[in-house]
Design a protein around this motif. Structure first.
Motif, PDB file in Angstrom:
ATOM      1  N   LYS A  80       0.762  -1.327  -0.062  1.00  9.30           N
ATOM      2  CA  LYS A  80       0.042  -0.135  -0.025  1.00  9.30           C
ATOM      3  C   LYS A  80       0.943   1.068  -0.025  1.00  9.30           C
ATOM      4  N   PRO A  81       0.291   2.220  -0.537  1.00  8.99           N
ATOM      5  CA  PRO A  81       0.978   3.624  -0.676  1.00  8.99           C
ATOM      6  C   PRO A  81       1.779   4.041   0.565  1.00  8.99           C
ATOM      7  N   ASP A  82       0.944   4.083   1.996  1.00  6.82           N
ATOM      8  CA  ASP A  82       1.251   4.584   3.112  1.00  6.82           C
ATOM      9  C   ASP A  82       2.360   3.527   3.782  1.00  6.82           C
ATOM     10  N   GLY A  83       2.307   2.380   3.104  1.00  4.10           N
ATOM     11  CA  GLY A  83       3.478   1.624   3.870  1.00  4.10           C
ATOM     12  C   GLY A  83       4.663   1.747   3.025  1.00  4.10           C
ATOM     13  N   ARG A  84       4.735   2.095   1.778  1.00  2.00           N
ATOM     14  CA  ARG A  84       5.924   2.215   1.052  1.00  2.00           C
ATOM     15  C   ARG A  84       6.329   3.748   1.706  1.00  2.00           C
ATOM     16  N   ALA A  85       5.606   4.609   1.904  1.00  2.00           N
ATOM     17  CA  ALA A  85       6.069   5.879   2.548  1.00  2.00           C
ATOM     18  C   ALA A  85       6.660   5.699   3.802  1.00  2.00           C
ATOM     19  N   GLN A  86       6.169   4.684   4.480  1.00  2.00           N
ATOM     20  CA  GLN A  86       6.992   4.424   5.863  1.00  2.00           C
ATOM     21  C   GLN A  86       8.232   3.868   5.401  1.00  2.00           C
ATOM     22  N   ASN A  87       8.467   3.120   4.515  1.00  2.00           N
ATOM     23  CA  ASN A  87       9.641   2.229   4.264  1.00  2.00           C
ATOM     24  C   ASN A  87      10.862   3.226   3.593  1.00  2.00           C
ATOM     25  N   ARG A  88      10.195   4.348   2.877  1.00  2.00           N
ATOM     26  CA  ARG A  88      11.211   5.480   2.524  1.00  2.00           C
ATOM     27  C   ARG A  88      11.762   6.060   3.819  1.00  2.00           C
ATOM     28  N   ARG A  89      12.997   5.790   4.394  1.00  2.00           N
ATOM     29  CA  ARG A  89      13.297   6.083   5.632  1.00  2.00           C
ATOM     30  C   ARG A  89      14.661   6.650   5.658  1.00  2.00           C
ATOM     31  N   VAL A  90      14.959   7.314   6.767  1.00  2.00           N
ATOM     32  CA  VAL A  90      16.642   7.560   7.081  1.00  2.00           C
ATOM     33  C   VAL A  90      16.453   7.338   8.558  1.00  2.00           C
ATOM     34  N   VAL A  91      17.213   6.506   9.209  1.00  2.00           N
ATOM     35  CA  VAL A  91      17.344   6.297  10.687  1.00  2.00           C
ATOM     36  C   VAL A  91      18.710   6.741  11.155  1.00  2.00           C
ATOM     37  N   ILE A  92      18.720   7.454  12.282  1.00  2.00           N
ATOM     38  CA  ILE A  92      20.039   7.631  12.876  1.00  2.00           C
ATOM     39  C   ILE A  92      20.017   6.899  14.392  1.00  2.00           C
ATOM     40  N   THR A  93      20.952   6.135  14.434  1.00  2.00           N
ATOM     41  CA  THR A  93      21.136   5.320  15.601  1.00  2.00           C
ATOM     42  C   THR A  93      22.363   5.901  16.435  1.00  2.00           C
ATOM     43  N   VAL A  94      22.217   6.174  17.538  1.00  2.00           N
ATOM     44  CA  VAL A  94      23.238   6.666  18.584  1.00  2.00           C
ATOM     45  C   VAL A  94      24.082   5.714  19.179  1.00  2.00           C
ATOM     46  N   SER A  95      25.421   5.568  19.187  1.00  2.00           N
ATOM     47  CA  SER A  95      26.160   4.727  20.032  1.00  2.00           C
ATOM     48  C   SER A  95      27.493   5.401  20.897  1.00  2.00           C
TER      49      SER A  95
END
Length: 300
Positions: free
Chosen positions: A285-300
């Motif tokens: 679905k379009p809303d699902g594809r929109a969620q998958n187009r992402r950039v994640v920032i992980t702190v360590s």
């Protein structure tokens, strides 16, 4: 004459016996039936498709399992390794007949990589892939050794990145979380980034709204000089890896470069693109594809 006829008579009798194998009870010529050959399935490694991605306190699981029991066991194992405070994103499919994962081997693998905030494990076909950021070469080697012990007959792709300026002491005994704002840096960044990062269509130019949010992220990170950031880019499943991997890589790099340009030390930021891997929602679905187009920032 009688002696000469004997060989001919024997030949005719032999031919008659051979022809009877082609006669049914009514004397009609039929082909002799062939006996069925039993099919034997040799034991071996069944094809498995499973990926487990850690992004801070969020664990995303994708793949196929044979039943609910295998699903429950896998999620319980991960919670046992990382604690009950983690958030599970369950994208598993139940497909009877596929092989269940070896939870003991998986548990050993994830315990070896427990210090990696962005550890990704993937097994597909005959290949095991390891991705993430390790505090030292020793951590990377320990994870690789656990994978080889668990799947000695499979190919291993170890793409774990070692961060060179994290000390052995820090790796062996993690330092206590910093006081004040730095203690909640991951939560703060996650909250700021709750609205998806947006770009120009098929490009890597950051939108104005995204630049404003990333400026807030940079301000928070500058107050925590020991924090390291791993920027991961993802796309939906539209297109192929030849398009999606470079696109996600470019977008992750654009975010990393923006943060560096706004004061975050370049040595403290890494970036990588993963294409359409590890979806957090359905691509149907379009809303699902929109969620998958992402950039994640992980702190360590």
């Amino acid at each position: 004459m009688a002696l000469a006829a004997i060989p001919l008579l024997l030949a005719l009798i032999g031919q008659g016996m051979a022809d009877r194998s082609k006669l049914d009870i009514n004397g009609t010529d039929v082909a002799a039936p062939s006996l069925p050959v039993p099919s034997v399935s040799l034991p071996g490694h069944a094809r498995v498709s499973l990926s487990i991605l850690r992004s801070g306190d969020v664990i995303t699981v994708n793949g196929d399992l044979p039943d609910i029991s295998a699903r429950t066991g896998l999620l319980d194992m991960l919670e046992g390794v990382y604690g009950s405070g983690v958030q599970m994103v369950d994208n598993l499919n139940i497909k009877p007949g596929v092989s269940a994962p070896d939870l003991v081997s998986l548990g050993s693998l994830f315990k070896a990589g427990i210090s990696m905030p962005d550890f990704k494990f993937k097994i597909e076909g005959d290949t095991v892939t390891l991705i993430g950021t390790a505090a030292s070469g020793a951590v990377k080697s320990a994870v690789e050794a656990a994978a080889k012990a668990a799947w000695p007959n499979l190919k291993l792709s170890n793409d774990i990145l070692v961060v060179p300026d994290v000390t052995e002491t820090t790796r062996a005994a993690p330092a206590p979380r910093p006081a004040g704002d730095c203690a909640d840096l991951q939560a703060d960044i996650t909250a700021v980034m709750s609205t998806p990062v947006t770009f120009a269509t098929n490009g890597r130019t950051l939108s104005t709204a995204t630049q404003q949010r990333l400026s807030r992220v940079a301000e928070k990170v500058k107050g925590c000089p020991s924090a390291h950031l791993a920027v991961s880019g993802y796309t939906d499943n539209t297109g192929n890896d030849g398009i999606n991997i470079p696109l996600s890589t470019g977008r992750a790099k654009a975010v990393a470069e923006f943060l560096v340009a706004h004061g975050v030390p370049a040595a403290n930021v890494t970036s990588k693109g993963y294409g359409s891997a590890d979806p957090v929602a359905s691509n149907a679905k379009p809303d699902g594809r929109a969620q998958n187009r992402r950039v994640v920032i992980t702190v360590s």
